[in-house]
Design a protein around this motif. Sequence first.
Motif, PDB file in Angstrom:
ATOM      1  N   ARG A   1      23.231  13.133 -33.746  1.00 58.30           N
ATOM      2  CA  ARG A   1      23.402  11.873 -32.965  1.00 58.30           C
ATOM      3  C   ARG A   1      22.506  11.468 -33.740  1.00 58.30           C
ATOM      4  O   ARG A   1      21.485  12.114 -34.651  1.00 58.30           O
TER       5      ARG A   1
ATOM      6  N   TRP B   1      28.499   6.343 -39.641  1.00 57.50           N
ATOM      7  CA  TRP B   1      28.311   7.155 -38.700  1.00 57.50           C
ATOM      8  C   TRP B   1      28.870   6.292 -37.931  1.00 57.50           C
ATOM      9  O   TRP B   1      28.085   6.872 -36.332  1.00 57.50           O
TER      10      TRP B   1
ATOM     11  N   ASP C   1      31.570   5.420 -36.142  1.00 57.23           N
ATOM     12  CA  ASP C   1      32.588   5.841 -35.704  1.00 57.23           C
ATOM     13  C   ASP C   1      32.186   5.584 -33.885  1.00 57.23           C
ATOM     14  O   ASP C   1      33.566   5.237 -33.491  1.00 57.23           O
ATOM     15  N   LYS C   2      31.987   6.740 -33.196  1.00 48.80           N
ATOM     16  CA  LYS C   2      31.381   7.001 -31.859  1.00 48.80           C
ATOM     17  C   LYS C   2      30.530   6.484 -31.366  1.00 48.80           C
ATOM     18  O   LYS C   2      29.641   7.209 -31.753  1.00 48.80           O
TER      19      LYS C   2
ATOM     20  N   PHE D   1      24.481   6.280 -32.343  1.00 50.07           N
ATOM     21  CA  PHE D   1      26.311   7.158 -32.861  1.00 50.07           C
ATOM     22  C   PHE D   1      27.119   8.756 -32.922  1.00 50.07           C
ATOM     23  O   PHE D   1      25.465   9.657 -32.829  1.00 50.07           O
ATOM     24  N   GLU D   2      27.440   9.244 -32.158  1.00 46.46           N
ATOM     25  CA  GLU D   2      27.435  10.496 -32.495  1.00 46.46           C
ATOM     26  C   GLU D   2      28.294  10.944 -33.066  1.00 46.46           C
ATOM     27  O   GLU D   2      29.197   9.990 -33.662  1.00 46.46           O
ATOM     28  N   THR D   3      28.053  11.880 -33.570  1.00 46.94           N
ATOM     29  CA  THR D   3      28.289  12.580 -35.161  1.00 46.94           C
ATOM     30  C   THR D   3      28.935  13.959 -35.417  1.00 46.94           C
ATOM     31  O   THR D   3      29.187  14.716 -36.091  1.00 46.94           O
TER      32      THR D   3
ATOM     33  N   HIS E   1      31.682  15.007 -34.924  1.00 49.07           N
ATOM     34  CA  HIS E   1      32.879  15.088 -35.062  1.00 49.07           C
ATOM     35  C   HIS E   1      33.336  15.382 -36.894  1.00 49.07           C
ATOM     36  O   HIS E   1      34.049  15.261 -37.473  1.00 49.07           O
TER      37      HIS E   1
ATOM     38  N   VAL F   1      27.393   5.115 -28.743  1.00 47.03           N
ATOM     39  CA  VAL F   1      26.335   5.700 -27.439  1.00 47.03           C
ATOM     40  C   VAL F   1      26.248   4.957 -26.362  1.00 47.03           C
ATOM     41  O   VAL F   1      25.126   4.437 -27.218  1.00 47.03           O
TER      42      VAL F   1
END
Length: 247
Positions: free
Chosen positions: A36, A104, A106-107, A25-27, A29, A109
């Motif tokens: 990550r 964590w 939300d986005k 996941f990208e963190t 934001h 990868v």
Amino acid sequence: MDIKKLQTLVIDALEDVKAQDIQLFETTHLTSLFDRVCIASGTSNRQTKALAASVRDKVKENGGTIVSMEGEATGEWVLVDLGDIVVHIMQPAIRAYYRLEELWGDKPVKFGAAKRTSAKKVEAEEDSDKPKRVRKVAGKAAPLEVTHDMMAIQTTLEDEKKPARKPRVTKTTGDADGKPARKPAARKAADGTTAAKPAKIPTGGRVKVAATKTAVASAKQAAEKRTANAAAAPAKRAPARKKATEE
């Protein structure tokens, strides 16, 4: 180290030890502490420790830094801090209880895109380091002069390639010397004439035989005698009737 290359190393290290349900996941934001978060599952304490050790060794071999590692004593939840990426290696029960994906996740990868981009960069760097090869174009060769000897060699080679023809085999029935057998001659009668072959008579039916000349002549003579006797019989009977009338 580049973040994409680092996340590719982490995923490869986890897959080497057969980690389950790997998620990235990208963190950026959510926090500025790391970019990550990687979460993976291990079925036992031994596997979670082996996964953490694989990530640590893989990153160190490629020039990365390990900030800290926690939870190796119990093996239920091992955390590996790589600076830009934080790796959580957990057992399934602990992972289902804390639900880090809800905090964590939300986005997410995709692993394939990350691996492809990092691999392309590595190949580009290796190609830039290699010296470029310059191809030399050779000039046109001079035309070859064909001589009589060369033509003779070519014809002999073509003759050798052709398969040899098999000789025709003639079937002969005769003597050992190869002479053809003669047909048996027809048998000759005592007077020198060739004897005729006997006619085949069919069995089971009547055969009509023509009457001979002697039989025909005898039949005619018998018929003439009968007619003569028939003509003489009324002349003999007439005098007898006259005697009877006179008396």
